[in-house]
Scaffold this motif. Structure first.
Motif, PDB file in Angstrom:
ATOM      1  N   THR A  94      49.600  41.127  48.276  1.00  0.00           N
ATOM      2  CA  THR A  94      49.105  41.515  49.868  1.00  0.00           C
ATOM      3  C   THR A  94      51.089  42.029  50.402  1.00  0.00           C
ATOM      4  O   THR A  94      51.587  42.284  49.635  1.00  0.00           O
ATOM      5  N   PRO A  95      50.996  42.274  51.778  1.00  0.00           N
ATOM      6  CA  PRO A  95      52.546  43.584  51.714  1.00  0.00           C
ATOM      7  C   PRO A  95      53.006  42.512  51.846  1.00  0.00           C
ATOM      8  O   PRO A  95      54.876  43.192  51.798  1.00  0.00           O
ATOM      9  N   ALA A  96      53.032  41.506  52.241  1.00  0.00           N
ATOM     10  CA  ALA A  96      54.056  40.069  51.946  1.00  0.00           C
ATOM     11  C   ALA A  96      54.890  40.635  50.202  1.00  0.00           C
ATOM     12  O   ALA A  96      56.454  40.647  49.991  1.00  0.00           O
ATOM     13  N   GLN A  97      54.180  40.558  49.036  1.00  0.00           N
ATOM     14  CA  GLN A  97      54.703  40.427  48.164  1.00  0.00           C
ATOM     15  C   GLN A  97      54.645  41.819  47.299  1.00  0.00           C
ATOM     16  O   GLN A  97      56.090  42.335  47.235  1.00  0.00           O
ATOM     17  N   ASP A  98      54.267  42.824  48.626  1.00  0.00           N
ATOM     18  CA  ASP A  98      54.985  44.782  48.291  1.00  0.00           C
ATOM     19  C   ASP A  98      56.395  44.546  48.812  1.00  0.00           C
ATOM     20  O   ASP A  98      57.097  44.849  48.323  1.00  0.00           O
ATOM     21  N   VAL A 149      56.634  36.713  37.837  1.00  0.00           N
ATOM     22  CA  VAL A 149      56.837  36.225  39.289  1.00  0.00           C
ATOM     23  C   VAL A 149      56.369  35.707  40.193  1.00  0.00           C
ATOM     24  O   VAL A 149      56.411  35.662  41.769  1.00  0.00           O
ATOM     25  N   THR A 150      54.557  37.621  40.090  1.00  0.00           N
ATOM     26  CA  THR A 150      54.699  37.339  41.512  1.00  0.00           C
ATOM     27  C   THR A 150      53.108  37.716  41.059  1.00  0.00           C
ATOM     28  O   THR A 150      52.251  38.349  39.708  1.00  0.00           O
ATOM     29  N   PRO A 151      52.055  36.563  41.718  1.00  0.00           N
ATOM     30  CA  PRO A 151      50.670  36.285  41.536  1.00  0.00           C
ATOM     31  C   PRO A 151      49.886  36.881  42.384  1.00  0.00           C
ATOM     32  O   PRO A 151      50.715  37.371  42.986  1.00  0.00           O
ATOM     33  N   GLY A 152      48.430  37.333  41.617  1.00  0.00           N
ATOM     34  CA  GLY A 152      47.647  38.308  42.561  1.00  0.00           C
ATOM     35  C   GLY A 152      46.840  37.743  43.359  1.00  0.00           C
ATOM     36  O   GLY A 152      46.474  36.255  43.764  1.00  0.00           O
ATOM     37  N   MET A 153      45.914  38.144  44.316  1.00  0.00           N
ATOM     38  CA  MET A 153      44.939  37.463  45.158  1.00  0.00           C
ATOM     39  C   MET A 153      44.319  37.011  44.493  1.00  0.00           C
ATOM     40  O   MET A 153      43.442  35.680  44.845  1.00  0.00           O
ATOM     41  N   HIS A 154      43.527  37.685  43.056  1.00  0.00           N
ATOM     42  CA  HIS A 154      42.609  37.099  42.618  1.00  0.00           C
ATOM     43  C   HIS A 154      42.552  37.164  41.342  1.00  0.00           C
ATOM     44  O   HIS A 154      41.651  36.161  40.354  1.00  0.00           O
ATOM     45  N   ASN A 155      44.116  37.088  40.368  1.00  0.00           N
ATOM     46  CA  ASN A 155      44.050  36.859  39.234  1.00  0.00           C
ATOM     47  C   ASN A 155      45.264  36.021  39.165  1.00  0.00           C
ATOM     48  O   ASN A 155      46.014  35.611  40.606  1.00  0.00           O
ATOM     49  N   PRO A 156      45.210  35.228  37.868  1.00  0.00           N
ATOM     50  CA  PRO A 156      47.405  34.064  38.492  1.00  0.00           C
ATOM     51  C   PRO A 156      48.076  34.689  38.167  1.00  0.00           C
ATOM     52  O   PRO A 156      49.317  34.343  38.832  1.00  0.00           O
TER      53      PRO A 156
END
Length: 339
Positions: free
Chosen positions: A62-66, A87-94
């Motif tokens: 997501t833009p926030a994660q970027d 420490v960064t989860p993905g939108m479609h994967n863990p």
């Protein structure tokens, strides 16, 4: 690197067709040289500058994660991409991949490179370096050829950890945030050596057993090597750093009794001594041998042999860079230089 807009692609293509160099075009539109090369190749193959069709795969962050990825690596330049993935989860994967983190950082202009290793300079060090450079930057090549540059160094069988990388922008390569403190020690056993070079001469390479204190420096280095060399070349001046083994009273009295002229030297200034580049050249020649040394005895023999194989012209070229080094120190106001 961020995606180059369409109008900049057309502008870059016009510059290339006008005869400009690839590096100049990349500098004009603020992008990587490889981007300009890829643009030229794409135009030759397709006749247009637009992007090739993509798969349309959705973004995994997501833009926030970027923003979090960029901020975390700006706060800690030595943070590894694999640490951020945990420490960064993905939108479609863990979790996201390390390559995704590198892609987001590259889009923000941050790329991984080896950090520059330098001395820690205080304000007093910078002032002394600037004053020394002001005094000597007008010296000619004839003046510098009368200086014997000396130093000792501990060579290790194995290098230090070369896997350390720092994330920085193109203009931040030599900033304080992207540099490491000077540390030339590796591992696996080591050999300490001493040597001296000038424009037309060099001393023998001395292998030192153990550490070098003031007594050993006087008895094992100055008395058998430096003093006879300077007596054979009476117009030359000795240059050594400000280590305690050099500044001890017994060493200063020894040199004064034998009328040895010593050039004053600012502290924390390995970039001003061309013999540091001689050590780098010697290290490169030893590492490039067909059969690398396997123990400290083979390492000592290889160092002595490669010391004699370095041409005098290479040493002269390094000595002739002294005026440029002084100018670089003045331009940096006594701070770090690229030497």
């Amino acid at each position: 690197m961020p995606r180059v807009p369409a109008h900049l692609r057309e502008r870059a293509l016009g510059m290339l067709q006008g005869g400009m160099r690839t590096a100049d075009v990349a500098r004009a539109i603020n992008c990587n040289v490889r981007t300009v090369r890829h643009l030229r190749q794409c135009y030759r193959e397709t006749g247009r500058t637009a992007d090739r069709p993509h798969s349309g795969r959705p973004c995994v962050t997501t833009p926030a994660q970027d923003r979090y990825i960029r901020t975390s690596h700006l706060r800690d330049r030595y943070r590894m991409a694999t640490t951020t993935t945990q420490v960064t989860p993905g939108m479609h994967n863990p979790s996201i991949s390390a390559q995704t983190v590198r892609n987001r950082l590259r889009e923000a202009g941050l790329s991984a490179c080896r950090p520059v290793v330098r001395q820690v300079l205080t304000r007093h060090h910078q002032q002394q370096r600037r004053l020394w450079a002001q005094t000597h930057h007008r010296w000619t090549r004839q003046d510098w050829q009368k200086v014997l540059f000396t130093d000792e160094l501990r060579f290790c069988l194995t290098r230090g950890d070369g896997r350390i990388h720092v994330y920085c922008r193109r203009s931040e390569r030599y900033t304080e945030a992207c540099t490491l403190e000077w540390d030339r020690f590796g591992g696996g056993g080591s050999v300490m050596i001493w040597g001296g070079v000038s424009k037309h001469h060099r001393t023998e390479l001395v292998v030192i057993a153990g550490n070098l204190n003031a007594v050993r420096y006087r008895e094992d280095i100055l008395l058998p090597h430096v003093v006879p060399f300077l007596q054979a070349h009476p117009d030359m001046t000795l240059l050594h750093d400000n280590a305690t083994s050099r500044t001890a009273r017994s060493v200063r009295d020894f040199l004064q009794d034998r009328n040895v002229s010593v050039l004053p030297w600012p502290a924390k200034s390995p970039d001003l001594n061309p013999i540091e580049h001689v050590w780098d050249l010697l290290d490169w020649r030893v590492r490039a041998r067909a059969i690398p040394p396997r123990n400290v005895w083979e390492l000592a023999g290889a160092l002595v042999e490669e010391w004699g194989n370095i041409s005098q012209q290479e040493l002269a070229n390094m000595v002739q860079s002294m005026r440029r080094r002084c100018t670089a120190v003045l331009n940096a106001a006594g701070g770090h230089t690229r030497y």
